[in-house]
Design a protein around this motif. Sequence first.
Motif, PDB file in Angstrom:
ATOM      1  N   CYS A  89       0.857  -1.188   0.000  1.00 39.33           N
ATOM      2  CA  CYS A  89       0.000   0.000   0.000  1.00 39.33           C
ATOM      3  C   CYS A  89       0.890   1.234   0.000  1.00 39.33           C
ATOM      4  O   CYS A  89       1.852   1.305   0.768  1.00 39.33           O
ATOM      5  N   SER A  90       0.604   2.192  -0.887  1.00 41.72           N
ATOM      6  CA  SER A  90       1.320   3.466  -0.925  1.00 41.72           C
ATOM      7  C   SER A  90       2.820   3.238  -1.112  1.00 41.72           C
ATOM      8  O   SER A  90       3.251   2.608  -2.069  1.00 41.72           O
ATOM      9  N   GLY A 114      -3.491   1.632  -3.790  1.00 42.51           N
ATOM     10  CA  GLY A 114      -3.092   3.033  -3.702  1.00 42.51           C
ATOM     11  C   GLY A 114      -1.584   3.198  -3.790  1.00 42.51           C
ATOM     12  O   GLY A 114      -0.984   3.980  -3.048  1.00 42.51           O
ATOM     13  N   TRP A 153      -4.214  12.409   3.354  1.00 37.23           N
ATOM     14  CA  TRP A 153      -4.146  11.067   2.782  1.00 37.23           C
ATOM     15  C   TRP A 153      -5.256  10.138   3.277  1.00 37.23           C
ATOM     16  O   TRP A 153      -5.844   9.394   2.481  1.00 37.23           O
ATOM     17  N   ALA A 213      -7.356   1.292  -6.029  1.00 37.52           N
ATOM     18  CA  ALA A 213      -7.160   2.469  -5.188  1.00 37.52           C
ATOM     19  C   ALA A 213      -8.485   2.835  -4.552  1.00 37.52           C
ATOM     20  O   ALA A 213      -9.536   2.294  -4.902  1.00 37.52           O
ATOM     21  N   ASP A 217      -9.090   8.838  -2.755  1.00 38.10           N
ATOM     22  CA  ASP A 217      -7.658   9.124  -2.692  1.00 38.10           C
ATOM     23  C   ASP A 217      -7.335  10.293  -3.615  1.00 38.10           C
ATOM     24  O   ASP A 217      -8.158  10.719  -4.433  1.00 38.10           O
ATOM     25  N   ILE A 221      -2.694   9.228  -7.290  1.00 41.58           N
ATOM     26  CA  ILE A 221      -2.666   7.809  -6.922  1.00 41.58           C
ATOM     27  C   ILE A 221      -3.593   7.014  -7.828  1.00 41.58           C
ATOM     28  O   ILE A 221      -3.239   5.916  -8.300  1.00 41.58           O
ATOM     29  N   ARG A 222      -4.756   7.549  -8.118  1.00 40.11           N
ATOM     30  CA  ARG A 222      -5.691   6.842  -9.001  1.00 40.11           C
ATOM     31  C   ARG A 222      -5.132   6.782 -10.426  1.00 40.11           C
ATOM     32  O   ARG A 222      -5.284   5.769 -11.120  1.00 40.11           O
ATOM     33  N   ASP A 240     -12.071   1.451  -8.413  1.00 37.82           N
ATOM     34  CA  ASP A 240     -11.753   2.131  -7.163  1.00 37.82           C
ATOM     35  C   ASP A 240     -12.860   1.864  -6.139  1.00 37.82           C
ATOM     36  O   ASP A 240     -14.046   1.824  -6.477  1.00 37.82           O
ATOM     37  N   HIS A 246      -6.473   6.704   1.179  1.00 39.54           N
ATOM     38  CA  HIS A 246      -5.160   6.137   0.917  1.00 39.54           C
ATOM     39  C   HIS A 246      -4.887   4.829   1.663  1.00 39.54           C
ATOM     40  O   HIS A 246      -4.137   3.996   1.166  1.00 39.54           O
TER      41      HIS A 246
END
Length: 265
Positions: A89-90, A114, A153, A213, A217, A221-222, A240, A246
């Motif tokens: 993630c992230s 994400g 976030w 994602a 967010d 990111i998307r 999504d 996030h």
Amino acid sequence: MTKIEVNGALLAYDEVGDGSPVILLHAGIADRRMWREQVGALATRHRVIALDLRGYGESELPPTAFAHHDDVAGLLDALGLTRAALVGCSFGGAVAIDTALAHPDRVSALALFGSAVSGHEWSDETNDLWENLVGDVDPEDFAATAAAEVRFWVVGPERTPQEVDAELVAFATAMDERALAAELALSAVDVAELDPPAIGRLAELTMPVLVTAGAADVPDIRHLADRIAAEAPRAQRLPDTPDAAHLLPLEHPTPTNTALQTFLP
């Protein structure tokens, strides 16, 4: 919690279950605790390892040069694993991608929630959203910075804090305050980046890739999720998730767990 030596550092992780191995890699505003809703759900079929990346959570940070993606490969070596699926993630997604590019024979699949991507430069739109939403924050004030990052976030630019579960916000804030201390310490260490970075190499991700994602967010990111899905040859782009930002796996564990249980080998 267990600690194991990897490339000269003691890394902390939780491990449960049997079956094909899965390594969970946390966001940069969090630590391994963000996977609290995934560990048990996946352990019915998998050997699940939730890792604190070096310097984060309860993992150590010796003052020597290292690369996060080499630590992931080193963890596999230390655990006697040939390959594993990586779930990120992230920032953890970026580490997972970098690991798959630097050590492609060690990664059986990628699941990205994400995800960031190394080498990506934030758009003016995202920078403007930050300025409009939180503005200037004293980086030495961890409490204020954590509150700003969680607002940006975890709540997301399209929601108000009142629309998000208060326990989630409090838990994310506590994790982020700890992560900010980690990042300050990491700034004094030589952390090697993947060279060349992943943003121009997504077509090299030849393993199965799941990407999604949160619908709340930030736009970058998307867009990155779209780009990963378009360029990785075996990528699957899930829609999504509504009302999620996030930390999608923490905020909406049920669709996350369903997606992972369906996708992971």
